[in-house]
Each structure stands twice: as structure tokens, then as C-alpha cells.
Design a protein around this motif. Structure first.
Motif, PDB file in Angstrom:
ATOM      1  N   THR A 195       5.067  13.467 -47.782  1.00  0.00           N
ATOM      2  CA  THR A 195       5.802  12.702 -46.772  1.00  0.00           C
ATOM      3  C   THR A 195       4.888  12.292 -45.623  1.00  0.00           C
ATOM      4  O   THR A 195       5.042  11.213 -45.039  1.00  0.00           O
ATOM      5  CB  THR A 195       6.990  13.526 -46.236  1.00  0.00           C
ATOM      6  OG1 THR A 195       7.863  13.838 -47.322  1.00  0.00           O
ATOM      7  CG2 THR A 195       7.762  12.761 -45.178  1.00  0.00           C
ATOM      8  N   HIS A 196       3.907  13.145 -45.314  1.00  0.00           N
ATOM      9  CA  HIS A 196       2.944  12.836 -44.258  1.00  0.00           C
ATOM     10  C   HIS A 196       1.788  11.965 -44.776  1.00  0.00           C
ATOM     11  O   HIS A 196       0.945  11.538 -43.982  1.00  0.00           O
ATOM     12  CB  HIS A 196       2.375  14.122 -43.663  1.00  0.00           C
ATOM     13  CG  HIS A 196       3.304  14.805 -42.715  1.00  0.00           C
ATOM     14  ND1 HIS A 196       3.418  14.467 -41.380  1.00  0.00           N
ATOM     15  CD2 HIS A 196       4.199  15.807 -42.921  1.00  0.00           C
ATOM     16  CE1 HIS A 196       4.310  15.240 -40.795  1.00  0.00           C
ATOM     17  NE2 HIS A 196       4.808  16.064 -41.710  1.00  0.00           N
ATOM     18  N   CYS A 197       1.762  11.737 -46.073  1.00  0.00           N
ATOM     19  CA  CYS A 197       0.673  10.950 -46.675  1.00  0.00           C
ATOM     20  C   CYS A 197       1.277   9.897 -47.614  1.00  0.00           C
ATOM     21  O   CYS A 197       0.920   9.813 -48.797  1.00  0.00           O
ATOM     22  CB  CYS A 197      -0.283  11.860 -47.439  1.00  0.00           C
ATOM     23  SG  CYS A 197      -0.984  13.226 -46.475  1.00  0.00           S
ATOM     24  N   LYS A 198       2.193   9.094 -47.074  1.00  0.00           N
ATOM     25  CA  LYS A 198       2.945   8.155 -47.920  1.00  0.00           C
ATOM     26  C   LYS A 198       2.058   7.089 -48.559  1.00  0.00           C
ATOM     27  O   LYS A 198       2.477   6.423 -49.511  1.00  0.00           O
ATOM     28  CB  LYS A 198       4.041   7.477 -47.083  1.00  0.00           C
ATOM     29  CG  LYS A 198       5.135   8.431 -46.611  1.00  0.00           C
ATOM     30  CD  LYS A 198       6.006   8.898 -47.766  1.00  0.00           C
ATOM     31  CE  LYS A 198       6.980   7.858 -48.240  1.00  0.00           C
ATOM     32  NZ  LYS A 198       8.090   7.645 -47.298  1.00  0.00           N
ATOM     33  N   GLU A 199       0.842   6.942 -48.055  1.00  0.00           N
ATOM     34  CA  GLU A 199      -0.066   5.967 -48.661  1.00  0.00           C
ATOM     35  C   GLU A 199      -0.444   6.355 -50.096  1.00  0.00           C
ATOM     36  O   GLU A 199      -0.989   5.538 -50.842  1.00  0.00           O
ATOM     37  CB  GLU A 199      -1.334   5.812 -47.809  1.00  0.00           C
ATOM     38  CG  GLU A 199      -2.218   7.040 -47.719  1.00  0.00           C
ATOM     39  CD  GLU A 199      -1.819   8.015 -46.613  1.00  0.00           C
ATOM     40  OE1 GLU A 199      -2.613   8.925 -46.314  1.00  0.00           O
ATOM     41  OE2 GLU A 199      -0.693   7.876 -46.069  1.00  0.00           O
ATOM     42  N   LEU A 200      -0.161   7.613 -50.478  1.00  0.00           N
ATOM     43  CA  LEU A 200      -0.501   8.093 -51.809  1.00  0.00           C
ATOM     44  C   LEU A 200       0.558   7.765 -52.858  1.00  0.00           C
ATOM     45  O   LEU A 200       0.281   7.822 -54.059  1.00  0.00           O
ATOM     46  CB  LEU A 200      -0.706   9.614 -51.784  1.00  0.00           C
ATOM     47  CG  LEU A 200      -1.851  10.151 -50.934  1.00  0.00           C
ATOM     48  CD1 LEU A 200      -1.820  11.678 -50.919  1.00  0.00           C
ATOM     49  CD2 LEU A 200      -3.198   9.649 -51.463  1.00  0.00           C
ATOM     50  N   VAL A 201       1.768   7.440 -52.421  1.00  0.00           N
ATOM     51  CA  VAL A 201       2.862   7.261 -53.385  1.00  0.00           C
ATOM     52  C   VAL A 201       2.786   5.879 -54.051  1.00  0.00           C
ATOM     53  O   VAL A 201       2.255   4.933 -53.452  1.00  0.00           O
ATOM     54  CB  VAL A 201       4.231   7.470 -52.694  1.00  0.00           C
ATOM     55  CG1 VAL A 201       4.313   8.864 -52.115  1.00  0.00           C
ATOM     56  CG2 VAL A 201       4.514   6.420 -51.651  1.00  0.00           C
ATOM     57  N   PRO A 202       3.322   5.783 -55.298  1.00  0.00           N
ATOM     58  CA  PRO A 202       3.973   6.827 -56.102  1.00  0.00           C
ATOM     59  C   PRO A 202       2.952   7.849 -56.606  1.00  0.00           C
ATOM     60  O   PRO A 202       1.845   7.503 -56.983  1.00  0.00           O
ATOM     61  CB  PRO A 202       4.607   6.055 -57.247  1.00  0.00           C
ATOM     62  CG  PRO A 202       3.784   4.808 -57.376  1.00  0.00           C
ATOM     63  CD  PRO A 202       3.331   4.462 -55.985  1.00  0.00           C
ATOM     64  N   LEU A 203       3.396   9.123 -56.624  1.00  0.00           N
ATOM     65  CA  LEU A 203       2.461  10.220 -56.857  1.00  0.00           C
ATOM     66  C   LEU A 203       3.109  11.343 -57.662  1.00  0.00           C
ATOM     67  O   LEU A 203       4.266  11.697 -57.429  1.00  0.00           O
ATOM     68  CB  LEU A 203       1.993  10.782 -55.507  1.00  0.00           C
ATOM     69  CG  LEU A 203       1.116  12.030 -55.508  1.00  0.00           C
ATOM     70  CD1 LEU A 203      -0.243  11.751 -56.122  1.00  0.00           C
ATOM     71  CD2 LEU A 203       0.965  12.569 -54.079  1.00  0.00           C
TER      72      LEU A 203
END
Length: 533
Positions: free
Chosen positions: A392-400
């Protein structure tokens, strides 16, 4: 003597079962105190109260150790048992009898038509005592109490350390705690541990199986798990996001019944993996698609360690997400829609390091602490919530998809090739054949999972670091004492009473085997192999 004759042993098992100690209940908390008071009936412990000790296992639960110190040798047999039992929901209206073996057995005699032909025959025979915990495994504890009393009364020239623990049926917190205490007990009392003797019952291998089994090892269990974090959208616009359920379905299918982790040793095979739980972290109902789903997988092991499993599992997860991406893009082309993103796969260790670099140590620790302090969540749920909050704190990773381990972990152990165990197995076979016309069968990996998993660990194996690095709650609410286990390079064996239907309404204990055959066998094994001349 209090617990010597067949009738006294039956009274003892009925008493132990009457102390309702279902895992997670107040009864589990109270049980070791009741047992400690009972053992004080022996003058030996009245004279040596320091030889009875409680060991904190968390959540107000305690393990109990009781030591008989002969004064003639340092050689010591550790008698391992657990006193917690599974719950009794399947008893329904019969719940009032669940912890009263004689009353339950009589009740079943009056209601025989409710059961299968095999159960009917066992009821009619009068050979069995029914009740929750009769078989799994309070009779094992009763046998150890019997041995302890007999050793004290007859002044056996060997030391016995009774060690009975809570929580075996869930996370084995009791045994993991006890292992950490063992080194202190050894040093405090000058003990040389020669054998771990567990007395989990002889489990049937198939319906109507009459065989009696002894076990020279215990199967391992590990739970590779995953958090799937998609992109939320309204159900009316499904391709504007990526449903985490869709992502999870690819790995669930790949893990279910796969032979990727299969092992065969001594002609025995590991059961195939399956999904133990797959669920939504979204707590409310709405027409928003789910963007965070968790799946927990059960994998049994024999020779494979945590690193072996994680390497294979991580590969399968990446393959699954690759297939998910391909099918998703194919659907997008069909629907003339642009994909919302490229699915990544990261291990928890990689996610943790990414979060640490982005947020710093203080904020990363705070994310973990939010959940480890919550008593309403178990360790599996805490693990998923921690990973979820990091993403949630690293939403740039999604979809993950995040691959990780969820507790518990039971390492596989095997002592089949140990010289002492080979001798004990051979002696058991000949003794049982000669005195009871029984041909025991050796099973090299006890398939019921047991606390024996924690009594030893390969002293050269450091693969447990892979487990530590990918378990979100490690060293917070869950640990496995690998280093202490590596110090315990001691042979072990499991020899217990015969019974049927553990964890079922019809759980039952074979009277003659429990009250006559197995006590004689265990006593003779100790005398044959451990008495000093």
C-alpha cells in the motif's frame, strides 16, 4: 503406586481427558497447573519441588517438565507429549460427553446405529475407549507419567525428563519454547540426553487398518504463501483494473496437486500440496473488485529444506503470473482495451528491502508493529496484513504478487539410520512378536506432523535463513529455535498406543494396547538400552 495397574491407567486417562484442554481455551492454560498438582502426589517431587517446572509458552500457556534424577548416571531420556486437543464442534448435542470417556463410550453403545460397521464392531467389542484426546494424545502423556512414577518407585538407574507442552495442534509454541529451555535444564541438572521418546499414537494408514506402527521420523510441513495485490475498479468496468482473485487463481491452480515438491523416501511418499486457504483482505461488501487476496499452500517435506521449497515455489509463482499476464493481455486485445499494467513477482525479502529503502527503518518497523501487536489476528493473518500494508505504501509496484512463508513450519526429521534407533526398532519388532503376536511396521516419516520436528536439526544446514528472511512475523510473534535445535543431535523415536479416528467424533483408544501392551514395551525398551549395569 498411583498409575501402575491397567485400571489405574484407565482412571488416569479418564482424568486427563476430563481436564478439557482444547487449543486456545482456558482449559489449555490451566492443564499444566492441574498436572503439576497431581504429580506432587509423589513424595519424590514433594522432596524435590524444583524438579517440577513450568515454562512460559506465551498467551498464559505453559509447558511442564518433571525430572527424575537417579543419581547414578547422567544418561537421560526425554519423554515428549502434548496436552492440547482439537475442538469438539463435530460432537454437536453429544458435546457434554466429549471429555467423559466412559460415559461417551456407553452413550455410543446405546446409539450404535448412528455409525459405520467398523465403528459398530469396535463399540460392541468393548475393546475401545472413546473421547476427545484419548488417542491424540493424552494416553501418550499417561504412559509417560506411568514410566516416571515407576522409575521413581523402583529407583531406575537412568534419568527421565517428562516434557509435556501446549499448542501442538496449531503452531507448536509449547515445543518451540521447550527446546529453548532444554539447554538450560541440561546444564542445571547435569543431563546427558540420550533419546527423545515421543508417544504420539499409532495412526491407521487406511480405513480398517489393523496394523501397529512405530515411527523413526516425522514428516515436515511448510506453508509457502502469497499476497496478490491487483488494481481496484468498479464491477461495471472490470478491465479498468485487475482483480486479485484472477491473479490468485493462476497460482492456486499451479500449486494444487503439483508434483513439483514431491518426495519419496523408504517407499513412502509426501502427500500432494493443496491450498489451505484463499481469501479476500477486503472486509466489506461492495461492487469494487478486490485488489488484495491471500493464499496459503500446504507442502509436506522429507529431505527438502526451506530454501529448496522456496526456490521451487518462487519459480512457480513467476510462471503463474507470466501466464496470468498473457491471458489478461489476450482478453484486453479481444475487448479492444489497453492493459492496466505488468504484473511483478517479488519475494517478501525483496519487498521488505524495497520498502526499507523507500520509507526508512522507522516507518518500515512501524508498519510491522501495527499488526504484531494485534491479539485478534493469528500469525498467518498478521503476515498477510504486513505485506499488504507495505505494498500500500509502494503502489508503484502493483499489480504485484508477493511470495512469502506463513507460520507454522515443521522441519522434517529422520533418525531411521541411527544405530540406536535401528536396535530399538529391531527389539520392538521381536518383543511384540514374541509376547503379543503383533508385527509392528516401521514408518520412517510420521504423517500426522509432530513436535519431534523441533528436537533436532541438521547442524550443517543454514537454509533456515531463507525461512527467516521471507516470514513477515519472524522474531516478532513467531520463531523456530533452529540454533538450539542444531545443538540437539540426539536420536529419537515415536512409539505410542494404538487408536483410531484422531480428530473425529469417533476418536478412540484400544484398551489392551494402551493399558497393557505399550506400557510393557516402553518399560522394556528403557531397561534394555539405558540401564547402567
Amino acid at each position: 503406586m498411583n498409575w501402575n495397574t491397567e485400571s489405574q491407567l484407565e482412571d488416569l486417562i479418564c482424568q486427563l481427558v476430563s481436564w478439557d484442554s482444547r487449543t486456545g481455551t482456558e482449559g489449555e492454560v490451566l492443564f499444566p497447573y492441574k498436572l503439576k498438582d497431581e504429580l506432587f502426589k509423589l513424595d519424590y517431587f514433594m522432596d524435590n519441588p524444583g524438579f517440577l517446572e513450568l515454562h512460559d509458552a506465551g498467551r498464559e500457556r505453559n509447558a511442564l517438565s518433571g525430572l527424575y534424577r537417579s543419581g547414578q548416571t547422567d544418561r537421560t531420556i526425554v519423554l515428549i507429549s502434548h496436552f492440547d486437543t482439537v475442538h469438539t464442534k463435530e460432537f454437536g448435542s453429544r458435546s457434554r460427553f466429549a471429555f467423559s470417556p466412559r460415559e461417551l463410550t456407553q452413550h455410543f453403545r446405546e446409539k450404535m446405529n448412528d455409525f459405520s460397521e467398523e465403528v459398530k464392531e469396535d463399540i460392541k467389542s468393548g475393546d475401545y475407549l472413546f473421547g476427545r484426546g484419548t488417542m491424540d494424545m493424552k494416553m501418550g502423556l499417561a504412559l509417560h507419567i506411568h514410566l516416571l512414577e515407576k522409575a521413581i518407585q523402583e529407583r531406575w538407574p537412568v534419568n527421565l525428563l517428562l516434557l509435556t507442552v501446549p499448542d501442538e495442534e496449531v503452531d507448536s509454541a509449547g515445543m518451540r519454547t521447550a527446546v529453548e529451555k532444554l539447554d538450560g535444564l541440561k546444564r542445571k541438572h547435569g543431563l546427558d540426553i540420550s533419546l527423545f521418546l515421543n508417544s504420539e499414537p499409532s495412526f491407521t494408514q487406511r480405513p480398517e487398518d489393523p496394523n501397529y506402527y512405530i515411527y523413526s521420523g516425522s514428516i515436515g510441513k511448510i506453508m509457502p504463501s502469497a499476497l496478490f495485490y491487483g488494481i481496484e475498479t468498479h464491477a461495471g468496468e472490470p478491465l479498468r483494473g485487475l482483480n486479485a482473485y484472477y491473479m490468485a487463481s493462476f497460482l492456486n491452480q499451479k500449486m494444487e496437486f503439483t508434483d513439483a515438491f514431491s518426495e519419496e523416501e523408504y517407499g513412502e511418499k509426501t502427500p500432494l500440496p493443496l491450498t489451505l486457504k484463499s481469501y479476500d483482505l477486503k472486509e466489506d461488501y461492495s461492487t469494487q473488485t478486490s485488489h488484495h487476496v491471500a493464499s496459503l499452500y500446504n507442502v509436506f517435506t522429507m529431505r527438502q529444506n526451506a530454501e529448496d521449497i522456496f526456490v521451487k515455489y518462487d519459480f512457480l509463482a513467476k510462471e503463474a503470473m507470466k501466464e496470468c499476464q498473457e491471458q489478461y493481455e489476450m482478453i484486453c486485445r479481444r475487448e479492444n482495451t489497453r492493459p492496466v499494467g505488468q504484473i511483478r513477482t517479488m519475494s517478501y525479502r525483496e519487498l521488505y528491502e524495497y520498502t526499507l529503502k523507500k520509507l526508512g527503518a522507522e516507518k518500515t518497523d512501524a508498519i510491522i508493529d501495527i499488526y504484531v501487536d494485534r491479539d485478534d489476528l493469528d500469525d498467518r493473518e498478521k503476515s498477510m496484513r504486513i505485506a499488504n500494508r507495505m505494498v500500500t505504501h509502494c503502489k508503484e509496484l502493483v499489480p504485484l504478487a508477493v511470495t512469502l512463508f506463513a507460520p507454522p513450519y515443521y522441519p522434517s526429521v529422520n533418525a531411521s539410520e541411527d544405530g540406536l534407533i535401528r536396535d530399538i526398532v529391531g527389539y520392538t519388532k521381536s518383543y511384540m512378536a514374541e509376547h503379543h503376536s503383533i508385527d509392528p511396521i516401521e514408518v520412517h516419516y510420521f504423517n500426522g506432523i509432530s513436535d519431534l520436528s523441533y528436537v533436532t536439526y541438521d547442524s550443517h544446514d543454514d537454509s533456515w535463513e531463507t525461512y527467516r528472511n521471507n516470514t513477515p512475523v519472524w522474531d516478532r510473534t513467531y520463531t523456530v529455535p533452529f540454533e538450539e535445535m542444531q545443538k540437539l543431535q540426539v536420536p529419537f523415536i515415536n512409539i505410542g498406543p494404538f487408536g483410531k479416528d484422531a480428530h473425529k467424533l469417533t476418536e478412540r483408544l484400544h484398551r489392551k494396547n494402551a493399558f497393557q501392551v505399550t506400557p510393557e514395551l516402553l518399560e522394556n525398551i528403557l531397561k534394555e538400552f539405558f540401564w547402567e549395569a
